[in-house]
Design a protein around this motif. Structure first.
Motif, PDB file in Angstrom:
ATOM      1  N   LYS A 136     -67.020 -11.041  -7.165  1.00  0.00           N
ATOM      2  CA  LYS A 136     -66.109 -10.475  -6.166  1.00  0.00           C
ATOM      3  C   LYS A 136     -65.488  -9.188  -6.710  1.00  0.00           C
ATOM      4  N   LYS A 137     -64.968  -8.390  -5.794  1.00  0.00           N
ATOM      5  CA  LYS A 137     -64.179  -7.202  -6.148  1.00  0.00           C
ATOM      6  C   LYS A 137     -62.722  -7.672  -6.203  1.00  0.00           C
ATOM      7  N   CYS A 138     -62.078  -7.539  -7.357  1.00  0.00           N
ATOM      8  CA  CYS A 138     -60.744  -8.121  -7.545  1.00  0.00           C
ATOM      9  C   CYS A 138     -59.712  -7.078  -7.952  1.00  0.00           C
ATOM     10  N   VAL A 139     -58.487  -7.300  -7.474  1.00  0.00           N
ATOM     11  CA  VAL A 139     -57.339  -6.461  -7.818  1.00  0.00           C
ATOM     12  C   VAL A 139     -56.331  -7.363  -8.521  1.00  0.00           C
ATOM     13  N   GLN A 140     -55.926  -6.971  -9.719  1.00  0.00           N
ATOM     14  CA  GLN A 140     -54.918  -7.753 -10.433  1.00  0.00           C
ATOM     15  C   GLN A 140     -53.562  -7.578  -9.763  1.00  0.00           C
ATOM     16  N   VAL A 141     -52.888  -8.693  -9.514  1.00  0.00           N
ATOM     17  CA  VAL A 141     -51.546  -8.696  -8.930  1.00  0.00           C
ATOM     18  C   VAL A 141     -50.603  -9.099 -10.056  1.00  0.00           C
ATOM     19  N   LEU A 142     -49.933  -8.109 -10.608  1.00  0.00           N
ATOM     20  CA  LEU A 142     -49.124  -8.310 -11.811  1.00  0.00           C
ATOM     21  C   LEU A 142     -47.703  -7.824 -11.576  1.00  0.00           C
ATOM     22  N   GLU A 143     -46.769  -8.725 -11.738  1.00  0.00           N
ATOM     23  CA  GLU A 143     -45.351  -8.356 -11.749  1.00  0.00           C
ATOM     24  C   GLU A 143     -44.849  -8.668 -13.144  1.00  0.00           C
ATOM     25  N   MET A 158     -58.485  -1.512  -2.595  1.00  0.00           N
ATOM     26  CA  MET A 158     -57.047  -1.725  -2.684  1.00  0.00           C
ATOM     27  C   MET A 158     -56.606  -1.606  -4.133  1.00  0.00           C
ATOM     28  N   ARG A 159     -55.317  -1.336  -4.294  1.00  0.00           N
ATOM     29  CA  ARG A 159     -54.727  -1.318  -5.638  1.00  0.00           C
ATOM     30  C   ARG A 159     -53.326  -1.880  -5.536  1.00  0.00           C
ATOM     31  N   TRP A 160     -52.827  -2.415  -6.624  1.00  0.00           N
ATOM     32  CA  TRP A 160     -51.538  -3.069  -6.685  1.00  0.00           C
ATOM     33  C   TRP A 160     -50.490  -2.124  -7.250  1.00  0.00           C
ATOM     34  N   SER A 161     -49.287  -2.191  -6.705  1.00  0.00           N
ATOM     35  CA  SER A 161     -48.149  -1.461  -7.262  1.00  0.00           C
ATOM     36  C   SER A 161     -46.957  -2.404  -7.362  1.00  0.00           C
ATOM     37  N   SER A 162     -46.414  -2.522  -8.553  1.00  0.00           N
ATOM     38  CA  SER A 162     -45.193  -3.313  -8.746  1.00  0.00           C
ATOM     39  C   SER A 162     -43.982  -2.401  -8.914  1.00  0.00           C
ATOM     40  N   ALA A 163     -44.141  -1.143  -8.509  1.00  0.00           N
ATOM     41  CA  ALA A 163     -43.058  -0.174  -8.645  1.00  0.00           C
ATOM     42  C   ALA A 163     -42.948   0.690  -7.395  1.00  0.00           C
ATOM     43  N   GLY A 164     -42.946   0.050  -6.230  1.00  0.00           N
ATOM     44  CA  GLY A 164     -42.794   0.778  -4.980  1.00  0.00           C
ATOM     45  C   GLY A 164     -44.122   1.178  -4.380  1.00  0.00           C
ATOM     46  N   PRO A 165     -44.106   1.624  -3.119  1.00  0.00           N
ATOM     47  CA  PRO A 165     -45.352   1.983  -2.435  1.00  0.00           C
ATOM     48  C   PRO A 165     -45.981   3.234  -3.030  1.00  0.00           C
ATOM     49  N   LYS A 166     -47.297   3.222  -3.098  1.00  0.00           N
ATOM     50  CA  LYS A 166     -48.077   4.370  -3.585  1.00  0.00           C
ATOM     51  C   LYS A 166     -49.056   4.746  -2.484  1.00  0.00           C
ATOM     52  N   GLY A 167     -48.573   5.426  -1.466  1.00  0.00           N
ATOM     53  CA  GLY A 167     -49.405   5.787  -0.325  1.00  0.00           C
ATOM     54  C   GLY A 167     -49.301   4.751   0.780  1.00  0.00           C
ATOM     55  N   ALA A 168     -50.435   4.456   1.435  1.00  0.00           N
ATOM     56  CA  ALA A 168     -50.489   3.494   2.547  1.00  0.00           C
ATOM     57  C   ALA A 168     -50.528   2.083   1.975  1.00  0.00           C
ATOM     58  N   CYS A 169     -49.498   1.290   2.278  1.00  0.00           N
ATOM     59  CA  CYS A 169     -49.338  -0.008   1.606  1.00  0.00           C
ATOM     60  C   CYS A 169     -48.827  -1.097   2.545  1.00  0.00           C
ATOM     61  N   VAL A 170     -48.990  -2.343   2.101  1.00  0.00           N
ATOM     62  CA  VAL A 170     -48.385  -3.518   2.714  1.00  0.00           C
ATOM     63  C   VAL A 170     -47.450  -4.121   1.671  1.00  0.00           C
ATOM     64  N   ARG A 171     -46.203  -4.289   2.050  1.00  0.00           N
ATOM     65  CA  ARG A 171     -45.211  -4.825   1.118  1.00  0.00           C
ATOM     66  C   ARG A 171     -45.397  -6.329   0.944  1.00  0.00           C
ATOM     67  N   TRP A 172     -45.385  -6.786  -0.311  1.00  0.00           N
ATOM     68  CA  TRP A 172     -45.396  -8.212  -0.643  1.00  0.00           C
ATOM     69  C   TRP A 172     -43.997  -8.534  -1.151  1.00  0.00           C
ATOM     70  N   ILE A 173     -43.255  -9.308  -0.398  1.00  0.00           N
ATOM     71  CA  ILE A 173     -41.879  -9.619  -0.784  1.00  0.00           C
ATOM     72  C   ILE A 173     -41.628 -11.112  -0.650  1.00  0.00           C
TER      73      ILE A 173
END
Length: 135
Positions: free
Chosen positions: A75-82, A103-118
Motif C-alpha cells: 500500500k501507499k502509506c502516510v505516517q500519522v505522527l503527533e 497525501m502528507r501529514w502535518s502536526s503543525a498546522g495546515p500546509k496547503g489544502a488539508c482536512v483537519r484531524w481533531i
C-alpha cells in the motif's frame, strides 16, 4: 454496447483532495466510506475509538486502511505522527491503494489544502493542529 454504457454511468470518478474527504470525531459519517482511526494505547478518556477518516461515497474507492503497527505492505502509506502525544503514535499509518491522491501529514498546522484531524477530548491539546494535506 448497453453494458458498456451502464459501466460508464456506474463508474465512479477519482476522489479529489481535500473536498472528497471528511474527518469525524463522533463516529462514521453516514453514507460515506469511513476508516476507523484508532490507537489502542490511548486512554479511554481521550475517546479515540469513535474517530474516522471518510471518503465521499460517489468517488472511486481508494482502499483506505489504518494501521497502528507500521505501514501495510503493498500500500501507499502516510505516517500519522503527533510527537507531543505520548501514546505510541510513532507507528501509525493511513494507507491507500496506489491510485489514491497523494497525501502528507502535518502536526503543525495546515500546509496547503488539508482536512483537519481533531480530537476535542484530548485535554493535553496535542491534536488541535493536525492535518492530512494534499501532497
Amino acid at each position: 454496447c448497453l453494458f458498456a454504457l451502464l459501466a460508464l454511468v456506474a463508474a465512479k470518478r477519482p476522489p479529489r483532495f481535500p473536498q472528497d474527504f471528511r474527518w469525524s470525531s463522533a463516529g462514521p459519517v453516514r453514507g460515506w466510506r469511513c476508516t476507523q482511526i484508532i490507537e489502542p494505547a490511548e486512554p479511554p478518556q481521550t475517546t479515540w475509538r469513535d474517530n474516522y477518516f471518510c471518503q465521499h461515497p460517489h468517488t472511486r474507492d481508494i482502499g483506505m486502511q489504518w494501521s497502528y503497527a507500521g505501514p501495510i505492505k503493498g500500500k501507499k502509506c502516510v505516517q500519522v505522527l503527533e510527537t507531543s502525544d505520548p501514546h505510541t503514535w510513532r507507528d501509525n499509518y493511513l494507507c491507500t491503494n496506489h491510485r489514491a491522491p497523494n497525501m502528507r501529514w502535518s502536526s503543525a498546522g495546515p500546509k496547503g489544502a488539508c482536512v483537519r484531524w481533531i480530537e476535542t477530548s484530548d485535554r493535553q491539546g496535542t491534536w488541535l493542529d493536525n492535518y492530512m494535506c494534499r501532497a
